[in-house]
Design a protein around this motif. Sequence first.
Motif, PDB file in Angstrom:
ATOM      1  N   LYS A   1       1.254  -1.227   0.417  1.00 47.21           N
ATOM      2  CA  LYS A   1      -0.094  -0.663   0.295  1.00 47.21           C
ATOM      3  C   LYS A   1       0.662   0.882   0.084  1.00 47.21           C
ATOM      4  O   LYS A   1       2.081   1.082   0.444  1.00 47.21           O
ATOM      5  N   ARG A   2       0.513   2.177  -0.442  1.00 51.82           N
ATOM      6  CA  ARG A   2       1.468   3.803  -1.023  1.00 51.82           C
ATOM      7  C   ARG A   2       0.768   4.413   0.571  1.00 51.82           C
ATOM      8  O   ARG A   2      -0.438   4.348   0.946  1.00 51.82           O
ATOM      9  N   SER A   3       1.940   4.822   1.178  1.00 54.64           N
ATOM     10  CA  SER A   3       1.624   5.223   2.627  1.00 54.64           C
ATOM     11  C   SER A   3       1.175   6.656   2.008  1.00 54.64           C
ATOM     12  O   SER A   3       0.978   7.442   3.255  1.00 54.64           O
ATOM     13  N   SER A   4       2.598   7.770   1.453  1.00 53.89           N
ATOM     14  CA  SER A   4       1.871   9.103   1.247  1.00 53.89           C
ATOM     15  C   SER A   4       1.699   9.255   0.074  1.00 53.89           C
ATOM     16  O   SER A   4       1.609   8.500  -1.388  1.00 53.89           O
ATOM     17  N   LEU A   5       1.214  10.953  -0.251  1.00 52.80           N
ATOM     18  CA  LEU A   5       1.247  11.637  -1.429  1.00 52.80           C
ATOM     19  C   LEU A   5       2.625  11.131  -1.945  1.00 52.80           C
ATOM     20  O   LEU A   5       2.290  11.277  -3.071  1.00 52.80           O
ATOM     21  N   TYR A   6       3.990  11.718  -1.885  1.00 52.82           N
ATOM     22  CA  TYR A   6       4.290  11.431  -2.486  1.00 52.82           C
ATOM     23  C   TYR A   6       5.008  10.159  -2.971  1.00 52.82           C
ATOM     24  O   TYR A   6       5.855  10.348  -4.323  1.00 52.82           O
ATOM     25  N   GLU A   7       5.078   9.067  -2.720  1.00 49.22           N
ATOM     26  CA  GLU A   7       5.089   7.745  -3.198  1.00 49.22           C
ATOM     27  C   GLU A   7       4.891   7.072  -3.895  1.00 49.22           C
ATOM     28  O   GLU A   7       4.969   6.882  -5.399  1.00 49.22           O
ATOM     29  N   TRP A   8       3.130   7.536  -3.740  1.00 51.89           N
ATOM     30  CA  TRP A   8       2.550   7.186  -5.591  1.00 51.89           C
ATOM     31  C   TRP A   8       2.711   8.329  -6.317  1.00 51.89           C
ATOM     32  O   TRP A   8       2.322   8.204  -7.922  1.00 51.89           O
ATOM     33  N   TYR A   9       3.105   9.750  -6.479  1.00 47.39           N
ATOM     34  CA  TYR A   9       3.451  10.241  -6.686  1.00 47.39           C
ATOM     35  C   TYR A   9       4.714  10.256  -7.890  1.00 47.39           C
ATOM     36  O   TYR A   9       4.656  10.423  -8.924  1.00 47.39           O
ATOM     37  N   SER A  10       5.455  10.256  -7.053  1.00 46.16           N
ATOM     38  CA  SER A  10       7.393   9.368  -7.210  1.00 46.16           C
ATOM     39  C   SER A  10       7.185   7.996  -8.752  1.00 46.16           C
ATOM     40  O   SER A  10       7.655   7.984  -9.451  1.00 46.16           O
ATOM     41  N   GLU A  11       6.214   7.701  -7.799  1.00 47.78           N
ATOM     42  CA  GLU A  11       5.996   6.442  -8.627  1.00 47.78           C
ATOM     43  C   GLU A  11       5.315   6.352  -9.790  1.00 47.78           C
ATOM     44  O   GLU A  11       5.704   5.564 -11.578  1.00 47.78           O
ATOM     45  N   TYR A  12       4.382   7.783 -10.391  1.00 46.79           N
ATOM     46  CA  TYR A  12       3.414   7.813 -11.696  1.00 46.79           C
ATOM     47  C   TYR A  12       4.449   8.877 -12.138  1.00 46.79           C
ATOM     48  O   TYR A  12       4.964   8.931 -13.684  1.00 46.79           O
ATOM     49  N   TYR A  13       5.069   9.888 -11.777  1.00 49.16           N
ATOM     50  CA  TYR A  13       6.119  10.676 -13.071  1.00 49.16           C
ATOM     51  C   TYR A  13       7.511  10.917 -12.623  1.00 49.16           C
ATOM     52  O   TYR A  13       8.072  10.965 -11.781  1.00 49.16           O
TER      53      TYR A  13
END
Length: 100
Positions: free
Chosen positions: A51-63
Amino acid sequence: MRSLLAPLIMTLALAALCCCEKDPKDPSGSPSTASIKIKKEVANAFVKRQKRSSLYEWYSEYYKNPMEQMHERCENYPPCDYLSDQIGFSMAYNRFFGRY
């Protein structure tokens, strides 16, 4: 030499037949499909989705960062990719795409 070759070939052929014989316990030769399938709950017990724990991890994974985008742009253009192996990425990128 020929007298030894014939018995050797016969011995190897008999050994191959004995080794390749089917298992007497399993007449079909392959396991049944019921023994291969597992329940969904059992499968989920050892295969967990991270599971993604933070917004930064989600952002860095896609961009991707700009430098990685430039590397991919150079890799997708064969003359730039070839030249980057010879003289380095920054000089090759500057030559084909301008300053970065």
